[in-house]
Design a protein around this motif. Structure first.
Motif, short mmCIF file in Angstrom:
data_model
loop_
_atom_site.label_atom_id
_atom_site.label_comp_id
_atom_site.label_asym_id
_atom_site.label_seq_id
_atom_site.Cartn_x
_atom_site.Cartn_y
_atom_site.Cartn_z
N GLU A 1 0.84 -1.21 0.00
CA GLU A 1 0.00 0.00 0.00
C GLU A 1 0.86 1.25 0.00
N GLU A 2 1.96 1.21 0.76
CA GLU A 2 2.85 2.38 0.83
C GLU A 2 3.51 2.65 -0.52
N ALA A 3 4.00 1.59 -1.17
CA ALA A 3 4.66 1.75 -2.46
C ALA A 3 3.67 2.24 -3.51
N LEU A 4 2.46 1.72 -3.47
CA LEU A 4 1.43 2.12 -4.43
C LEU A 4 1.05 3.59 -4.24
N ALA A 5 0.92 4.01 -2.98
CA ALA A 5 0.56 5.40 -2.69
C ALA A 5 1.65 6.35 -3.17
N VAL A 6 2.90 6.00 -2.95
CA VAL A 6 4.01 6.84 -3.39
C VAL A 6 4.07 6.89 -4.92
N TYR A 7 3.79 5.77 -5.57
CA TYR A 7 3.79 5.76 -7.04
C TYR A 7 2.75 6.75 -7.58
N VAL A 8 1.54 6.68 -7.06
CA VAL A 8 0.46 7.55 -7.54
C VAL A 8 0.80 9.01 -7.29
N GLU A 9 1.26 9.32 -6.08
CA GLU A 9 1.57 10.71 -5.74
C GLU A 9 2.74 11.23 -6.57
N SER A 10 3.76 10.40 -6.77
CA SER A 10 4.93 10.81 -7.55
C SER A 10 4.56 11.03 -9.02
N ALA A 11 3.69 10.16 -9.54
CA ALA A 11 3.26 10.29 -10.93
C ALA A 11 2.49 11.59 -11.15
N LYS A 12 1.77 12.02 -10.12
CA LYS A 12 1.02 13.28 -10.22
C LYS A 12 1.92 14.49 -10.07
N THR A 13 2.82 14.41 -9.10
CA THR A 13 3.60 15.60 -8.71
C THR A 13 4.93 15.71 -9.43
N TYR A 14 5.61 14.58 -9.63
CA TYR A 14 6.95 14.59 -10.22
C TYR A 14 6.93 13.93 -11.60
N PHE A 15 6.07 14.43 -12.47
CA PHE A 15 5.88 13.83 -13.79
C PHE A 15 6.91 14.30 -14.81
N GLY A 16 7.72 15.27 -14.45
CA GLY A 16 8.68 15.83 -15.40
C GLY A 16 9.79 14.87 -15.76
N ASN A 17 10.41 15.12 -16.92
CA ASN A 17 11.59 14.37 -17.33
C ASN A 17 12.76 14.84 -16.49
N ALA A 18 13.39 13.92 -15.78
CA ALA A 18 14.47 14.29 -14.86
C ALA A 18 15.66 14.92 -15.57
N SER A 19 15.74 14.78 -16.89
CA SER A 19 16.84 15.37 -17.66
C SER A 19 16.51 16.77 -18.17
N SER A 20 15.25 17.19 -18.03
CA SER A 20 14.86 18.52 -18.49
C SER A 20 15.38 19.60 -17.54
N LEU A 21 15.73 20.75 -18.10
CA LEU A 21 16.37 21.81 -17.31
C LEU A 21 15.39 22.77 -16.65
N HIS A 22 14.11 22.68 -17.00
CA HIS A 22 13.14 23.58 -16.37
C HIS A 22 12.81 23.11 -14.95
N ASP A 23 12.01 23.88 -14.23
CA ASP A 23 11.74 23.59 -12.83
C ASP A 23 11.02 22.26 -12.61
N VAL A 24 10.13 21.91 -13.54
CA VAL A 24 9.42 20.62 -13.40
C VAL A 24 10.40 19.45 -13.51
N GLY A 25 11.33 19.55 -14.46
CA GLY A 25 12.35 18.52 -14.61
C GLY A 25 13.31 18.50 -13.44
N THR A 26 13.64 19.69 -12.94
CA THR A 26 14.56 19.79 -11.80
C THR A 26 13.96 19.13 -10.56
N ALA A 27 12.66 19.31 -10.35
CA ALA A 27 11.98 18.71 -9.19
C ALA A 27 12.04 17.18 -9.30
N ALA A 28 11.82 16.66 -10.51
CA ALA A 28 11.90 15.21 -10.71
C ALA A 28 13.31 14.71 -10.47
#
Length: 378
Positions: free
Chosen positions: A14-41
């Motif tokens: 349940e914990e892993a599933l909850a984190v997956y859902v929340e991360s997919a909503k909040t940290y959806f950016g490409n981690a290689s992108s230089l903008h703030d959304v990517g930086t957060a990821a």
């Protein structure tokens, strides 16, 4: 359905599933992108990398996330072998490794490397003396699993690691079945590289990692790759990795209690089959045993028949590694420990997990007892 195939895969917590859902909503950016959304990821990815490294006693810079255990094994072994090929082209592994390790070794052999498969004893443990004798001046890499996925035998990694460290040979270990279940400290074990996976510890499928000590060179498998420091191409699965990290930390927190429960369930299973005098052989190393994996032979029946019989009674078991399903060949592990082909085909594997109870054990033993009684009455 009584699920007794946790060594193949586990349901998400349940914990892993909850984190997956929340991360997919909040940290959806490409981690290689230089903008703030990517930086957060990318910041979340950095935290995960650090936490996974801490769990294995490694360094953050050595963690490379993958799509799972198979890719982790393939990329680790290929990248390490090619990075060391100027020193030699000889690789040593064992006869009972996961199919992914045997597959990449066969591929490397076609590409000009030479492979030695060291034998194991009757418990499925690697013979360290045989391994030492297999080493040559041309040996550049040794890959030995931490525990066997079919019978759960734990290998003497520390002893092997100390030997290879003296000889300055790179040491990789497939730790997919042991991560989150028994302690792994890459420094204490003298292991240079390990492979781990998420779905064996109640995390999502399609996520894994390789650890390679930062001092050990590796070769970029696909030129011009930018993701994961060039180790693996493709957009990084940040939500999956966050969920994997959550599952890993949760597994570590519960590890001792969980393993005690697994040991009790294993003892109970053995007691039950002995009490009912069933003709079942359970494979068990006297001291180095992963308790949740129970490999056994149900004498007089092919493993696939037993598996289907259990399935008809609402019990999910397996006939070995899920990566080998559909292949009629006998278990490689059984053959390696000295069983004849016909006997090896009688192999089944039960594997316990978080939701397994004593009642589940009683039910599967009862079903196996019924199977053997039906054979005796015909």
């Amino acid at each position: 359905m009584i699920y007794l195939d946790y060594a193949a895969t586990t349901p998400m917590s349940e914990e892993a599933l909850a984190v997956y859902v929340e991360s997919a909503k909040t940290y959806f950016g490409n981690a290689s992108s230089l903008h703030d959304v990517g930086t957060a990821a990318n910041e979340l990815l950095t935290i995960c990398r650090k936490q996974i490294a801490q769990l294995i006693g490694g360094e953050e810079k050595g963690i490379y996330f993958t799509s799972g255990g198979t890719e982790a094994n393939v990329l680790a072994i290929r990248s390490l072998a090619y990075a060391q090929r100027h020193k030699g082209k000889h690789i040593v592994t064992s006869s009972i490794e996961h199919a992914s390790v045997h597959a990449v070794c066969a591929q490397l052999e076609r590409e000009g490397f030479s492979i030695t498969y060291v034998p194991v004893d009757r418990y499925g443990q690697v013979n360290v003396e045989a391994l030492e004798q297999a080493l040559t001046d041309d040996t550049i890499l040794v890959s030995i699993q931490h525990a066997n996925s079919e019978i759960g035998t734990i290998q003497p990694l520390k002893q092997i690691g100390e030997l290879l460290k003296k000889k300055q040979i790179v040491f990789h270990s497939d730790c997919v079945q042991t991560f989150g279940k028994i302690p792994i400290d890459v420094k204490q074990l003298h292991v240079d590289s390990i492979s781990i996976a998420s779905h064996k510890i109640y995390g999502p499928k399609g996520v894994g990692a390789v650890y390679i000590h930062p001092r050990v060179p590796w070769y970029m498998s696909l030129p011009n790759t930018t993701h994961e420091g060039g180790f693996r191409p493709g957009t990084v699965n940040v939500p999956g990795i966050a969920s994997f990290t959550t599952a890993a930390m949760e597994a570590e927190k519960k590890r001792e209690v969980t393993q005690q429960k697994m040991s009790e369930l294993r003892r109970y299973f053995v007691e039950q089959i002995n009490e009912k005098q069933l003709t079942i052989t359970v494979f068990e190393h006297p001291t180095d045993q992963l308790p949740q994996i129970i490999g056994c032979l149900v004498h007089g029946f092919e493993g696939q028949y037993v598996m289907l019989h259990c399935n008809r009674h609402g019990i999910a078991i397996s006939t070995g590694s899920a990566c080998q399903v559909g292949k009629q060949a006998p278990s490689k592990t059984m053959i390696a420990i000295g069983k004849e082909a016909d006997e090896a085909k009688q192999f089944i594997r039960l594997s316990f997990g978080a939701h397994t109870t004593k009642s589940d054990v009683e039910t599967v033993v009862s079903v196996l007892e019924q199977l053997q009684k039906e054979r005796m009455s015909t």
